[in-house]
Design a protein around this motif. Sequence first.
Motif, PDB file in Angstrom:
ATOM      1  N   ARG A 246       0.803  -1.223   0.000  1.00 45.12           N
ATOM      2  CA  ARG A 246       0.000   0.000   0.000  1.00 45.12           C
ATOM      3  C   ARG A 246       0.834   1.270   0.000  1.00 45.12           C
ATOM      4  NH1 ARG A 246      -4.505  -1.200   4.521  1.00 45.12           N
ATOM      5  NH2 ARG A 246      -5.114   0.938   3.989  1.00 45.12           N
ATOM      6  N   SER A 247       2.070   1.193   0.487  1.00 47.26           N
ATOM      7  CA  SER A 247       2.907   2.397   0.563  1.00 47.26           C
ATOM      8  C   SER A 247       3.218   2.991  -0.816  1.00 47.26           C
ATOM      9  CB  SER A 247       4.199   2.086   1.323  1.00 47.26           C
ATOM     10  OG  SER A 247       4.998   3.245   1.416  1.00 47.26           O
TER      11      SER A 247
ATOM     12  N   ARG B 268      -0.027   4.326  -2.430  1.00 45.60           N
ATOM     13  CA  ARG B 268      -0.501   5.614  -1.941  1.00 45.60           C
ATOM     14  C   ARG B 268       0.233   6.765  -2.632  1.00 45.60           C
ATOM     15  NH1 ARG B 268      -0.655   3.861   4.415  1.00 45.60           N
ATOM     16  NH2 ARG B 268      -2.748   2.913   4.395  1.00 45.60           N
ATOM     17  N   GLU B 269       1.516   6.588  -2.888  1.00 46.47           N
ATOM     18  CA  GLU B 269       2.286   7.612  -3.588  1.00 46.47           C
ATOM     19  C   GLU B 269       1.748   7.813  -5.012  1.00 46.47           C
ATOM     20  OE1 GLU B 269       6.898   8.399  -5.043  1.00 46.47           O
ATOM     21  OE2 GLU B 269       6.513   7.035  -3.354  1.00 46.47           O
TER      22      GLU B 269
END
Length: 228
Positions: free
Chosen positions: A55-56, A59-60
């Motif tokens: 997810r990191s 998200r970007e």
Amino acid sequence: MTNLGELAREELPVRSPSLAEQAYATLKRWILSGQLDAETVMSENDLARRLSISRSPLREAIRKLQDEGLLAASGPKGFGIPPISLDLIDQVYGVRLALESEAAAHATPIPQDELAKMRQFMEEVRPEVMAGDAQRFTDVDFEFHDLFVRNCGNPLLISYIERLRGNIQRILVYSGQLEEHSVRSFEEHMDILEAMEAQDPARIEKTVRQHITGVRDRLHDSLLGTAE
């Protein structure tokens, strides 16, 4: 000891795209091609599974697409693609009118060889557009506008125009289905091309304004007709 001159001559390694960059490019391609429906609400978990990433970096990628207006929050944890609506057209084409008319007013001189190449292409696709096939004409829309945009001498202005092009591309896909619009748009492009060939900044600005306003008005008429 290696000096800076020798270092500068060495070939630098090509950096592979990060996961966030790959996710951004994939999602943008899905949005612009219509593979993601504007009415579908997506969650971070859904997109992470579909892209096989954490997810990191996702998200970007989502933040960047939100900055470009290609994704919008939908519910507490969801995301959706803004539909092609009157509001979206007004916002996108209002900004496009302001930015591109400013670029057009300062777009001289435009290289003659680039103008000659575009003239040849436009004459080549004219019969296709008049027969109802505007695909090749639509495919070079940004390349055509770049004749004056990239010669405006203002890198910051160019960068803002480029950020707008995701939503313009979505609208172009929609407008390309409207045969009468495509014919009028082609004629307006020819007016702009003649102004650029004359290297007349005031005339370029005027024809660009007429074109962008005309596109906006025709899209209005189409959407209002669909709603009736």
